[in-house]
Write an enzyme that holds these catalytic residues in place. Structure first.
Site, mmCIF file in Angstrom:
data_model
loop_
_atom_site.group_PDB
_atom_site.id
_atom_site.type_symbol
_atom_site.label_atom_id
_atom_site.label_comp_id
_atom_site.label_asym_id
_atom_site.label_seq_id
_atom_site.Cartn_x
_atom_site.Cartn_y
_atom_site.Cartn_z
ATOM 1 N N HIS A 1 0.783 -1.319 -0.100
ATOM 2 C CA HIS A 1 -0.085 -0.053 0.295
ATOM 3 C C HIS A 1 0.873 1.442 0.093
ATOM 4 O O HIS A 1 0.473 2.495 0.444
ATOM 5 C CB HIS A 1 -0.820 -0.007 1.248
ATOM 6 C CG HIS A 1 -1.819 -1.402 1.522
ATOM 7 N ND1 HIS A 1 -2.489 -1.725 0.416
ATOM 8 C CD2 HIS A 1 -1.854 -1.928 2.571
ATOM 9 C CE1 HIS A 1 -3.119 -2.941 0.762
ATOM 10 N NE2 HIS A 1 -2.504 -3.202 2.378
ATOM 11 N N HIS B 1 -6.765 -4.724 -1.438
ATOM 12 C CA HIS B 1 -6.190 -5.897 -1.357
ATOM 13 C C HIS B 1 -6.153 -6.723 -2.707
ATOM 14 O O HIS B 1 -6.383 -8.000 -2.625
ATOM 15 C CB HIS B 1 -6.397 -6.627 -0.342
ATOM 16 C CG HIS B 1 -6.138 -5.923 1.128
ATOM 17 N ND1 HIS B 1 -7.011 -5.229 1.783
ATOM 18 C CD2 HIS B 1 -4.889 -5.620 1.695
ATOM 19 C CE1 HIS B 1 -6.444 -4.621 3.016
ATOM 20 N NE2 HIS B 1 -5.142 -4.956 2.924
#
Lengths: 334, 209
Positions: free
Chosen positions: A57, A220
């Site tokens: 991320h 995700h």
């Protein structure tokens, strides 16, 4: 899979080495525990902020370690929560006597691992720990029958604002309350043009045709709520902003920080096209944009797409937003 | 009554499971790609490789010491939700064997139940949430029903029941974990956690009988 990597198993480890080498003046890295520290931690008398989560991320969370934001970030494997040992170790290392706030995104694994860390820390060290769990994603139904909303874009804004408050020397309870308030005033929604490829998996997590988009995705590579035909930036902006505005709800006269975030594989020029649309929708709704943020800040590896986050703000929050910050991922006023 | 289970037998169980996980990394990760985040196979493989090196590198005085070490190793190496869940299972499994002189069928059943109760406490799952608990719950019942026939029969029955529970997760709507974000779209996919839990019981049936 086409990626700039060596062995897929070494991606996180080698990225941490790279971060340390690139920011020697600001960061230090504990490679055994995969923890990124601000170089001058612990700061005596300052509440310390720790976050962490799966890798992939970036810049979240390691890129937000530094003056005015986090004291430490625990890196998990790609899209995998870090383990309690890491959060325990980080908690001990950054505590400057004023306590520690854990900033946790609402995912089952993250919440369980941080919970175990807090239990172990209480039994082990006596350091005062509070936690805030972010859950701002309106794509997910919030009910007893789901794991609850996911923590996404608000986490970036929260880490910045709460980081500034901690830098001012505010006490732990006040910091924790502020974090809870920011989460409760923030909402987000994301979409994807492509899936992403986890290095160890070697192939895209889901398939999207050239003429399709996935709306309501998380960070995700998990599929979203619905798959729609690809639409213009104008239409996509409505698909994202309308449910966000309706959910809090944000209304005429409200002041917000508007955050258009790239998922990692979308060029900045498209994010600005999106921001242009978002700004027009907000203007028509009578919502004032006090501050904005546009760029790739909470990403999903190589996924193309974006998310929109709104945070309702007052003068206090805007003041904290404007306070100096010096991290690899966000830097101003210093 | 079968003979009491030895430390060697427990080590064989865990090594057999580690091998099964390794052979099925692709399957577990594919199942997780459909409704989760595509990491169940690789995380479990990493964790149980670490377990195998702990087993190879240490002598243990008792089953509870062995399983507590296994639990802590998993908590420290797996991450995600599986780390706390499998870690808690083995920590509680080990605690239930504390002070037990000879692990027979009854003791094994109690330890399994304690481990599963730990999973439920940590994960707050209920039946038909589409989680590993949907494999564990029928397995425990089957174990207890077959327990009078001995450890081998009880474990075989538990493994079969777990497999049926695993298969039943396909039609369920996920209400826990990342799969719950999908709502209706989680239907039609087998739960990866129920799949690995079934493998753990199948490995037990193959090695502890």
């Amino acid at each position: 899979m086409k990626k700039l990597i060596n062995d897929p198993a070494d991606v996180v480890k080698e990225a941490l080495r790279g971060m340390e080498a690139a920011h020697p003046g600001h960061l230090r890295v504990d490679h055994d525990h995969a923890i990124i520290y601000r170089k001058d931690a612990p700061r005596q008398g300052k509440v310390a902020l720790i976050s962490g989560g799966g890798s992939g991320h970036e810049p979240l969370h390691g890129g937000f370690v530094g003056t005015g934001m986090l004291d430490a970030a625990c890196a998990g494997e790609v899209f995998t929560s870090p383990v309690p040992d890491q959060m325990m170790e980080a908690t001990k290392q950054v505590d400057g006597g004023a306590g520690v706030l854990h900033i946790v995104k609402n995912y089952t694994g993250d919440v369980m691992n941080f919970e175990m860390a807090a239990e172990m820390a209480a039994a082990d060290s006596g350091i005062e720990v509070q936690s805030v769990v972010t859950d701002d994603d309106v794509a997910v139904q919030d009910s007893l029958y789901t794991a609850g909303r996911r923590g996404v874009g608000i986490t970036v804004l929260l880490e910045k604002i709460v980081g500034a408050a901690a830098e001012e020397g505010r006490p732990l309870q006040e910091i924790a309350d502020l974090a809870t308030r920011i989460n409760s005033q923030g909402r987000s929604m994301g979409m994807a043009l492509t899936s992403c490829t986890v290095p160890s998996a070697g192939k895209a997590t889901f398939d999207l045709a050239d003429n399709e988009m996935e709306v309501g995705i998380g960070i995700h590579g998990e599929p979203g709520r619905k798959r729609l035909p690809l639409a213009s930036a104008k239409d996509v902006a409505s698909l994202l902003v309308d449910p966000v505005v309706a959910d809090l709800p944000y209304g005429k006269g409200d002041s917000v920080i508007a955050f258009v975030n790239g998922m990692g594989g979308t060029p900045l020029i498209e994010l600005y096209v999106m921001y242009n649309e978002v700004a027009q929708i907000l203007e028509q709704a009578g919502i004032t944009v006090a501050r904005s943020l546009v760029g790739n800040y909470i990403t999903s590896l190589d996924m193309a797409g974006c998310s929109v986050t709104l945070l309702k703000v007052d003068d206090e929050l805007v003041g904290l937003w404007d306070a100096p910050v010096n991290t690899p991922g966000l830097r101003w006023g210093c | 009554m079968a003979e009491a289970l030895t430390l060697d037998a427990f080590a064989r169980w865990l090594k057999q499971f580690a091998e099964t996980v390794h052979d099925n990394v692709g399957l577990l990760t594919d199942l997780d790609s459909a409704i989760g985040d595509a990491d169940h196979g690789t995380n479990m493989d990493r964790g149980f490789k670490a377990v195998v090196s702990v087993l190879d590198g240490n002598g243990f005085e008792s089953p509870d010491a062995l399983f507590k070490k296994v639990g802590m190793t998993l908590v420290s190496t797996v991450g995600g939700a599986s780390g706390p869940l499998y870690g808690t299972f083995f920590l509680r499994f080990g605690s239930a064997l504390q002070g037990v002189e000879a692990v027979g069928t009854q003791e094994l059943g109690k330890a399994l139940r304690a481990g599963v109760e730990g999973i439920v406490t940590r994960g707050k799952a209920e039946l038909e949430d589409k989680t590993m608990y949907d494999a564990w719950a029928p397995a425990l019942e089957a174990f207890d029903r077959a327990a009078p026939e001995g450890t081998a029969a009880a474990l075989a029955a538990a493994a079969t029941a777990a497999g049926e529970g695993r298969d039943a997760t396909t039609d369920m709507l996920a209400r826990k974990g990342r799969a719950s974000y999908l709502g209706e779209r989680s239907i039609g996919h087998q739960d990866p956690g129920a799949t690995s839990a079934t493998m753990l019981l199948e490995s037990a049936a193959a090695t502890l009988a």
